[in-house]
Write a protein that holds these residues in place. Structure first.
Motif: not given
Length: 241
Positions: A182-211
């Motif tokens: 969605w951010l890519y289609d909206s051409d929001q490069t700055g927010w795209l980078a932020f989402a790439r980093i910000a979504m990485g740690y919390p979501l990956t951490g949650l998946a690791l806990v379940v694993t």
């Protein structure tokens, strides 16, 4: 076998089972973190992205490409000097190189993030498909990494744990794909980078806990099955004699 010996044997199995269960959880956490390059690897992976976005904002696409590749190579050298695992660093350099090539070919800064978006879509689909065909990928990967075999597929509770862990990763990849596309289609490069980093740690951490929970659950099931088989063998022993 005397009653005291049987009791001692069952206690030993239980104690060993608890130890194996704890080791399984600890090994799961250690192995999964090692595959991702450890805590430092998670932090290192964000550096080339930040460098790319900052340099592209200050200059243009080509300087940003070379700066991000340079940052990835520098991280690999630092890991080599510090005698840290090189595989995550090499993967990082290759990943940044491919992302940079896509950005170069597209002629757009946002093209740098296309590989990550596509990868999330593919990974999410593969994880979901593995649950549908009853070979949950988390269980398969953990068994292959540790040469454990696939006997856990015979036990409903172990299968359920690995199903849930695999679905957790499916949700992670699906969330990354939906938001970043969605951010890519909206051409929001700055927010795209932020989402790439910000979504990485919390979501990956949650998946690791379940694993890790799923691995411990499977180890507990294996412990209970082993205890039941030992008890059955102890009971049938005197009868056979």
């Amino acid at each position: 076998m005397s009653e005291h010996s049987a009791s001692a044997s069952e206690s030993g199995v239980t104690a060993q089972g608890r130890t194996d269960d704890q080791h399984a959880g600890q090994d799961a956490e250690k192995t999964l973190l090692e595959q991702m390059g450890g805590i430092s690897g998670l932090a290192y992976s964000a550096v080339p992205i930040v460098v790319f976005v900052v340099v592209s904002a200050l200059t243009s696409l080509m300087p940003a490409i070379w700066a991000s590749i340079g940052a990835a190579v520098l991280i690999a050298v630092i890991r080599l000097v510090r005698k840290e695992p090189l595989q995550p660093a090499i993967s990082g350099v290759l990943g940044v190189a491919v992302c940079s090539f896509i950005a170069y070919r597209s002629g757009e800064v946002r093209g740098f993030f296309l590989l990550g978006i596509w990868t999330s879509l593919v990974y999410g689909g593969v994880f979901l498909a593995s649950v549908v065909v009853r070979w949950p990928l988390v269980g398969v990967a953990w068994s292959l990494l540790n040469s454990l075999g696939f006997s856990w597929r015979k036990h409903r509770r172990a299968m359920l744990g690995y199903d849930l862990a695999t679905l957790a990763w499916t949700v992670v990849f699906a969330a990354k794909y939906v938001v970043q596309q969605w951010l890519y289609d909206s051409d929001q490069t700055g927010w795209l980078a932020f989402a790439r980093i910000a979504m990485g740690y919390p979501l990956t951490g949650l998946a690791l806990v379940v694993t890790i929970w799923a691995v411990r659950r499977a180890a507990k099931v294996a412990e209970e099955v082993a205890a039941e088989e030992e008890a059955a063998a102890a009971r049938s022993g005197p009868a056979a004699g």
